[in-house]
Enzyme design. Sequence first.
Site, PDB file in Angstrom:
ATOM      1  N   HIS A   1       0.809  -1.223   0.000  1.00 31.75           N
ATOM      2  CA  HIS A   1       0.000   0.000   0.000  1.00 31.75           C
ATOM      3  C   HIS A   1       0.842   1.274   0.000  1.00 31.75           C
ATOM      4  CE1 HIS A   1      -3.431   2.462   0.286  1.00 31.75           C
ATOM      5  NE2 HIS A   1      -4.134   1.813   1.201  1.00 31.75           N
TER       6      HIS A   1
ATOM      7  N   ASP B   1     -10.683  -3.907 -17.795  1.00 37.84           N
ATOM      8  CA  ASP B   1     -11.053  -4.800 -18.890  1.00 37.84           C
ATOM      9  C   ASP B   1      -9.789  -5.302 -19.590  1.00 37.84           C
ATOM     10  OD1 ASP B   1     -12.020  -6.062 -21.137  1.00 37.84           O
ATOM     11  OD2 ASP B   1     -13.147  -4.357 -21.901  1.00 37.84           O
TER      12      ASP B   1
END
Length: 453
Positions: free
Chosen positions: A169, A385
């Site tokens: 992170h 995608d």
Amino acid sequence: MALAPPTSLMFKVQRCKPELVAPAKPTPYEFKQLSDIDDQEGLRFQIPTIHFYKHDSSILKEIRDPVKVIREALAQTLVFYYPFAGRLREGPGRKLVVECTGEGVMFIEANADIMLEQFGDVLHPPFPCLEELLFDVPGSGGILNCPLLLIQVTRLKCGGFIFAVRLNHTMSDGAGLVQFMMAMGEMARGACAPSILPVWQRHLLQARDPTQVTCTHREYDDMASTVVVPIPLNDDMAHRTIFFGSTEVTALRRFMPHHLKQCSTFELLIACLWRCRTIALLTNPQEEVRVLCIVNARDKFNPPLPNGYYGNVILFSVALTTAGKLCKNPLGYAVELLKKAKNNVTEEYIRSVIDLMMIKGRPHFYGVGSFVVSNVTRAGFREVDFGWGKPFYGGPAKGEVGAIPGVSGFYIPSKNSKGENGIVVPIALPVQAMERFQNQLDILLAEGPFSHL
């Protein structure tokens, strides 16, 4: 409404030997400092996300192997995002620096003897067998001297696949990770370069000289003198995912006085959960309790940060009161606190936080009596995608993350079994506290007069 996960779902995953995927071309060897927001203690952990993709013959013009496509796209994307292929080192004053070694990120190829449909019509954390879908390669999960990304692509029997990522992170927030994954998607679909080029420039969020803490930051109160645990933990923790659709939101809005009727759904739901959670934990009425809402602060800067900046630009807006006031006052009291906290996050507030990081040695946020919530409804996880269309689910892989169990939660866009759009919020509490929590929530959502709440 609580949603039950398919926890009884069992399946086998066969994994190939983990490998390191390096950039497809030579990249610069250099050292890059993280910002003074990136390397705070509260971000020094791994955050997992997961995406489920269907096999849709109307989208796929040819049979393609998702593992091969994504592995190649990853290597190509790392040419542009080459710091991800390096390793973190810690310098004087706990300052984190990326050594851009080009070693690569950890990649796992896997196959599962299950079809996507078997996961059910609704997907949300917690996911069954997550440890199989995002395998913790021994020695890979540290913050320093470890791969900065771990990616597993798991083929399914139906022709679909699962794409799971574990991110250090300190390198990026949710928006930065989505930017990287969107770039991978573009490369997988044939692009030669990402449409949004990555921007490092972490110096833009470095401490001022001289440092000056100009705002009050109760989210970083000193915890060193307290021995109180953040939540009364035991080995028997209950996990529940709460769905809020239009019916539930409408029921809660009936509590709002006229001047709060237009409050955001996020403010309304978090106020509700904060209050129910505090009651459920039997918190001492005199004890301070707080909600830390994670704010994407990219729109707070003037001039704006460069388009393509993929570091952490997240701050905590903190709403604070005593448990007694929170539980005895109407729900609108908590909403007012949340609205005020959000309005406090300005560019000067951000600069003040950055300076505090430097002065206090990059502290962890205050965990005692805290409830940390991250809104990922607009993060873009559901837009990634790779050529198979948008994911059936894309977002957090776990209901809670970080070093303090039971404290954090996500606000995730989802649907219920009826196909109704709404929000799910995973909650983790000790078993008895969870039952009290559910009772309080049922009271708030019940039909009838609400004047006593």
